[in-house]
Write a protein that holds these residues in place. Structure first.
Motif, PDB file in Angstrom:
ATOM      1  N   PHE A  85       0.697  -1.231   0.197  1.00 46.98           N
ATOM      2  CA  PHE A  85      -0.097  -0.108  -0.167  1.00 46.98           C
ATOM      3  C   PHE A  85       0.832   1.256  -0.018  1.00 46.98           C
ATOM      4  O   PHE A  85       2.178   1.260   0.494  1.00 46.98           O
ATOM      5  CB  PHE A  85      -1.032   0.099   1.136  1.00 46.98           C
ATOM      6  CG  PHE A  85      -1.634  -1.216   1.393  1.00 46.98           C
ATOM      7  CD1 PHE A  85      -3.001  -1.173   0.768  1.00 46.98           C
ATOM      8  CD2 PHE A  85      -1.289  -2.085   2.127  1.00 46.98           C
ATOM      9  CE1 PHE A  85      -3.807  -2.338   0.918  1.00 46.98           C
ATOM     10  CE2 PHE A  85      -2.245  -3.532   2.179  1.00 46.98           C
ATOM     11  CZ  PHE A  85      -3.396  -3.359   1.653  1.00 46.98           C
ATOM     12  N   VAL A  86       0.442   2.408  -0.612  1.00 44.81           N
ATOM     13  CA  VAL A  86       0.975   3.518  -0.432  1.00 44.81           C
ATOM     14  C   VAL A  86      -0.141   4.654   0.087  1.00 44.81           C
ATOM     15  O   VAL A  86      -1.202   4.658  -0.534  1.00 44.81           O
ATOM     16  CB  VAL A  86       1.635   4.041  -1.778  1.00 44.81           C
ATOM     17  CG1 VAL A  86       1.976   5.513  -1.710  1.00 44.81           C
ATOM     18  CG2 VAL A  86       2.605   3.231  -2.207  1.00 44.81           C
ATOM     19  N   ILE A  87       0.131   5.320   1.395  1.00 47.35           N
ATOM     20  CA  ILE A  87      -0.769   6.312   1.772  1.00 47.35           C
ATOM     21  C   ILE A  87      -0.038   7.548   2.037  1.00 47.35           C
ATOM     22  O   ILE A  87       1.102   7.515   1.793  1.00 47.35           O
ATOM     23  CB  ILE A  87      -1.278   5.808   2.898  1.00 47.35           C
ATOM     24  CG1 ILE A  87      -0.430   5.577   4.080  1.00 47.35           C
ATOM     25  CG2 ILE A  87      -2.154   4.527   2.816  1.00 47.35           C
ATOM     26  CD1 ILE A  87      -0.964   5.436   5.362  1.00 47.35           C
ATOM     27  N   ALA A  96      10.077   7.646   5.150  1.00 46.12           N
ATOM     28  CA  ALA A  96       9.817   6.517   5.956  1.00 46.12           C
ATOM     29  C   ALA A  96       8.965   5.622   5.364  1.00 46.12           C
ATOM     30  O   ALA A  96       8.444   5.908   4.448  1.00 46.12           O
ATOM     31  CB  ALA A  96       9.130   7.142   7.265  1.00 46.12           C
ATOM     32  N   ALA A  97       8.931   4.508   6.177  1.00 47.15           N
ATOM     33  CA  ALA A  97       8.063   3.267   5.468  1.00 47.15           C
ATOM     34  C   ALA A  97       7.523   2.536   6.512  1.00 47.15           C
ATOM     35  O   ALA A  97       8.229   2.670   7.784  1.00 47.15           O
ATOM     36  CB  ALA A  97       8.946   2.680   4.341  1.00 47.15           C
ATOM     37  N   VAL A 100       4.388  10.728   1.120  1.00 50.09           N
ATOM     38  CA  VAL A 100       4.141   9.491   0.759  1.00 50.09           C
ATOM     39  C   VAL A 100       4.617   8.352   1.985  1.00 50.09           C
ATOM     40  O   VAL A 100       5.823   8.444   2.324  1.00 50.09           O
ATOM     41  CB  VAL A 100       4.598   8.829  -0.859  1.00 50.09           C
ATOM     42  CG1 VAL A 100       4.538   7.672  -0.853  1.00 50.09           C
ATOM     43  CG2 VAL A 100       4.264   9.970  -1.737  1.00 50.09           C
ATOM     44  N   LEU A 101       4.013   7.344   2.328  1.00 50.70           N
ATOM     45  CA  LEU A 101       4.162   6.430   3.102  1.00 50.70           C
ATOM     46  C   LEU A 101       3.951   5.093   2.715  1.00 50.70           C
ATOM     47  O   LEU A 101       2.846   4.536   2.693  1.00 50.70           O
ATOM     48  CB  LEU A 101       3.788   6.547   4.454  1.00 50.70           C
ATOM     49  CG  LEU A 101       3.775   5.768   5.605  1.00 50.70           C
ATOM     50  CD1 LEU A 101       5.034   5.774   6.144  1.00 50.70           C
ATOM     51  CD2 LEU A 101       2.674   5.988   6.870  1.00 50.70           C
ATOM     52  N   PRO A 102       5.027   4.286   2.129  1.00 53.51           N
ATOM     53  CA  PRO A 102       4.929   3.075   1.806  1.00 53.51           C
ATOM     54  C   PRO A 102       4.628   1.964   2.959  1.00 53.51           C
ATOM     55  O   PRO A 102       5.082   2.224   3.954  1.00 53.51           O
ATOM     56  CB  PRO A 102       6.054   2.775   1.001  1.00 53.51           C
ATOM     57  CG  PRO A 102       6.944   3.652   1.180  1.00 53.51           C
ATOM     58  CD  PRO A 102       6.472   4.715   1.930  1.00 53.51           C
TER      59      PRO A 102
END
Length: 87
Positions: free
Chosen positions: A3-5, A41-42, A11-13
């Motif tokens: 997911f990517v939000i 960040a992720a 962007v936060l993968p």
């Protein structure tokens, strides 16, 4: 990468891992290594404990409940609310 939000304007993968090899994530690592994407960040949800390595934070799968739904009248992006974990 599952997911990517959007989180705090970035962007936060997010990746979900089911096995013990949760620190191995080729697609996520490739995206994080590309400076053109500017991803700060992720998050990886997995079956273990909370930990941080470089720019990736690892959370137990049950902590996905802290992802909160957007107000559909305003926005269609999901943003995590980990405030309860910090204080």
């Amino acid at each position: 990468m599952d997911f990517v939000i959007e989180h705090e304007g970035n962007v936060l993968p997010i990746e979900i891992k089911s096995g013990k090899d949760y620190t191995r994530h080729n697609a996520l690592s490739g995206v994080m290594a590309n400076p053109d994407y500017h991803i700060p960040a992720a998050v990886v949800f997995h079956g273990g404990n909370v930990s941080v390595k470089d720019k990736i934070t690892y959370y137990p799968i049950y902590m996905m409940m802290f992802l909160r739904e957007p107000d559909l009248a305003q926005d269609l992006t999901y943003t995590p609310d980990f405030g309860a974990l910090m204080g």
